[in-house]
Design a protein around this motif. Structure first.
Motif, mmCIF file in Angstrom:
data_model
loop_
_atom_site.group_PDB
_atom_site.id
_atom_site.type_symbol
_atom_site.label_atom_id
_atom_site.label_comp_id
_atom_site.label_asym_id
_atom_site.label_seq_id
_atom_site.Cartn_x
_atom_site.Cartn_y
_atom_site.Cartn_z
ATOM 1 N N GLY A 107 0.813 -1.213 0.000
ATOM 2 C CA GLY A 107 0.000 0.000 0.000
ATOM 3 C C GLY A 107 0.844 1.259 0.000
ATOM 4 O O GLY A 107 2.059 1.224 0.232
ATOM 5 N N TYR A 132 -2.007 15.039 3.320
ATOM 6 C CA TYR A 132 -1.992 13.727 3.987
ATOM 7 C C TYR A 132 -0.885 13.721 5.058
ATOM 8 O O TYR A 132 0.292 13.931 4.729
ATOM 9 N N ASP A 215 2.547 11.288 -4.947
ATOM 10 C CA ASP A 215 1.572 10.319 -4.438
ATOM 11 C C ASP A 215 0.321 10.408 -5.302
ATOM 12 O O ASP A 215 -0.421 11.393 -5.245
ATOM 13 N N ALA A 217 -2.323 8.280 -5.270
ATOM 14 C CA ALA A 217 -3.251 7.279 -4.719
ATOM 15 C C ALA A 217 -4.666 7.407 -5.285
ATOM 16 O O ALA A 217 -5.423 6.435 -5.298
ATOM 17 N N SER A 246 -1.726 3.259 -5.323
ATOM 18 C CA SER A 246 -2.418 2.403 -4.360
ATOM 19 C C SER A 246 -3.650 1.783 -5.009
ATOM 20 O O SER A 246 -4.316 2.431 -5.813
ATOM 21 N N TYR A 347 -12.766 13.620 -2.653
ATOM 22 C CA TYR A 347 -12.838 14.472 -1.458
ATOM 23 C C TYR A 347 -13.455 15.819 -1.770
ATOM 24 O O TYR A 347 -13.203 16.402 -2.829
HETATM 25 N N1 PLP Z 1 -1.749 8.463 0.119
HETATM 26 C C1 PLP Z 1 -2.809 9.239 0.334
HETATM 27 C C2 PLP Z 1 -2.810 10.616 -0.183
HETATM 28 C C3 PLP Z 1 -3.917 8.762 1.040
HETATM 29 O O1 PLP Z 1 -4.964 9.553 1.253
HETATM 30 C C4 PLP Z 1 -3.902 7.429 1.528
HETATM 31 C C5 PLP Z 1 -5.010 6.868 2.288
HETATM 32 O O2 PLP Z 1 -5.929 7.493 2.724
HETATM 33 C C6 PLP Z 1 -2.770 6.680 1.298
HETATM 34 C C7 PLP Z 1 -1.710 7.217 0.590
HETATM 35 C C8 PLP Z 1 -2.661 5.302 1.855
HETATM 36 O O3 PLP Z 1 -3.065 4.362 0.947
HETATM 37 P P1 PLP Z 1 -2.913 2.815 1.222
HETATM 38 O O4 PLP Z 1 -4.244 2.336 1.709
HETATM 39 O O5 PLP Z 1 -2.519 2.248 -0.098
HETATM 40 O O6 PLP Z 1 -1.849 2.604 2.253
#
Ligand code: PLP
Length: 412
Positions: A107, A132, A215, A217, A246, A347
């Motif tokens: 993750g 984050y 990132d 995600a 992710s 969001y």
């Molecule tokens: N990066 C961001 C910006 C997130 O908001 C999140 C989870 O909320 C993650 C990473 C974490 O993701 P993962 O579930 O793959 O660890």
């Protein structure tokens, strides 16, 4: 006597989600009959795609037979998943990467938190604010963030305020920094960068010898053609950027755990004597030492989202959340609230009405509308005065939450 890493003791100020849980529990004890709707924590609600479940069943069967059983896998991930990623996430967008540049993980949280291990503790860093919290917290743990000032800001962190005035998209820093974390589509503001806007960051990194941790995600929520899904869509980014992805919000893997990180061979950092060192083999070495791979079953599950039916099913779920976001955005705007995000992102970033603070707005929505959000102040100093809502809820509950907030605003 073992000496503690005292940097951990500096972390005590970050209790966002436990603070929220405490307040919600207090409300539940004092109002046992009221039904709360949670649009706060960023977890998903819709189940895994049938194609994913089917792939996992098949993988479990394989693991249960002597002829097809698999033990430890490659720490960097299985070729079948890496090939699917290269073909679907990158080649389809004209990006050429090599299999050894992809590292499958459990993750994005682990990877965003751990990637800093490759860099000295005394690099300077910048973050967009709010953002984050893992980026700052993981740097506090190794001492890179410096000391916490009275204003709540860390001495070695350059904060790049995201405000209504700049459309929540800050300019790159006016001075040079060694390391910048970027998150687009953004958690918590729900904003995205166009190609031209992302190019500014890549150009800054190239000109200033800065490493970007990108990132992505929430990349799967992008629908507009002008919003890049990968930083490598920008020329030159392979020399300066590490990208983290992710499957959590892409395919409901929050409880299953899988993601990946791209460390291009061209990305380097310097030794004190000025020699350039490629980060790719260092990350590979780090993973081999500290990580034993994501389970075979999980990687087969991730592979299944790239099949035609997997793609269709996963897209349907993301469309469902994006429709939630639209309902939320339109309903709240029509009630007179100022709302950002919620387009190309799951969001919504709500300005607290009447100059309320983040926590006061949170409390009033909890007690008077029975809806739980996340106070923006928990994501950084510039989050004060805002609340984050997520579109990951069940449709009926989401619609009911918006009705309640509208009624709270006096709009029926
Ligand atoms: N990066 C961001 C910006 C997130 O908001 C999140 C989870 O909320 C993650 C990473 C974490 O993701 P993962 O579930 O793959 O660890």
């Amino acid at each position: 006597m073992a000496l503690v890493n005292e940097h951990f003791l500096k972390l005590q100020s970050s209790y966002l989600f436990s603070d929220i849980a405490k307040r919600v529990n207090t409300f539940k004890v004092t109002h046992p009959k009221e039904k709360i709707i949670r649009l706060g924590i960023g977890d998903v609600t819709q189940p895994l795609a049938p194609a994913v479940v089917e792939a996992m069943r098949g993988a479990v069967e394989e693991m249960g037979r002597r002829e097809t059983f698999r033990g430890y896998g490659p720490e960097q991930g299985y070729d079948f998943l890496i090939e699917a990623i290269l073909k679907n996430d990158y080649a389809s967008r004209g990006i050429r990467l090599e299999p050894s540049e992809i590292f499958i993980s459990d993750g994005a949280k682990s990877d965003t938190g751990n990637i800093g291990e490759l860099l000295r503790w005394d690099n300077s860093m910048a973050i967009t604010d709010p953002v984050y919290p893992v980026y700052v917290d993981s740097n506090i743990m190794c001492g890179r963030s410096g000391e916490r000032g009275e204003n709540g800001q860390w001495s070695n962190v350059t904060y790049l305020p995201c405000t209504a005035e700049n459309g929540f998209i800050p300019e790159p820093p006016a001075h040079r920094v060694d390391l910048i974390y970027l998150c687009y589509p953004n958690n918590p503001t729900g904003t995205t960068l166009t190609r031209a806007q992302l190019k500014k960051w890549v150009d800054y990194a190239l000109a200033n010898d800065t490493l970007l941790i990108f990132d992505a995600a929430y990349e799967a929520y992008i629908r507009d053609a002008d919003v890049p899904h990968s930083i490598y869509e920008i020329r030159g980014a392979k020399r300066v950027a590490i990208e983290i992805r992710s499957y959590s919000k892409t395919a409901g893997f929050t409880g299953l755990r899988c993601g990946y990180t791209v460390v291009p061979k061209e990305v380097t950092a310097a030794t004190l004597s000025g020699e350039r060192v490629a980060l790719n083999p260092l990350w590979s070495r780090r993973q081999c030492t500290k990580f034993n791979g994501t389970s075979y079953i999980t990687q087969r599950a991730a592979e299944a989202i790239y099949t035609p039916e997997g793609k269709r099913q996963v897209k349907a779920t993301i469309d469902y959340y994006l429709e939630n976001a639209r309902i939320m955005r339109e309903g709240l705007k029509a009630a007179g609230l100022t709302v950002y995000g919620g387009v190309n992102a799951p969001y919504l970033w709500l300005r607290a009405p009447g100059g309320l603070s983040s926590w006061r707005f949170f409390d009033r929505l909890l007690y008077e509308a029975h809806v739980v959000g996340t106070p923006g102040a928990g994501f950084g100093p510039s989050g004060e005065g805002y609340l984050r809502l997520t579109a990951f809820g069940d449709r009926d509950e989401t619609a009911e939450a918006i009705r309640r907030i509208r009624a709270w605003m006096g709009v029926y």
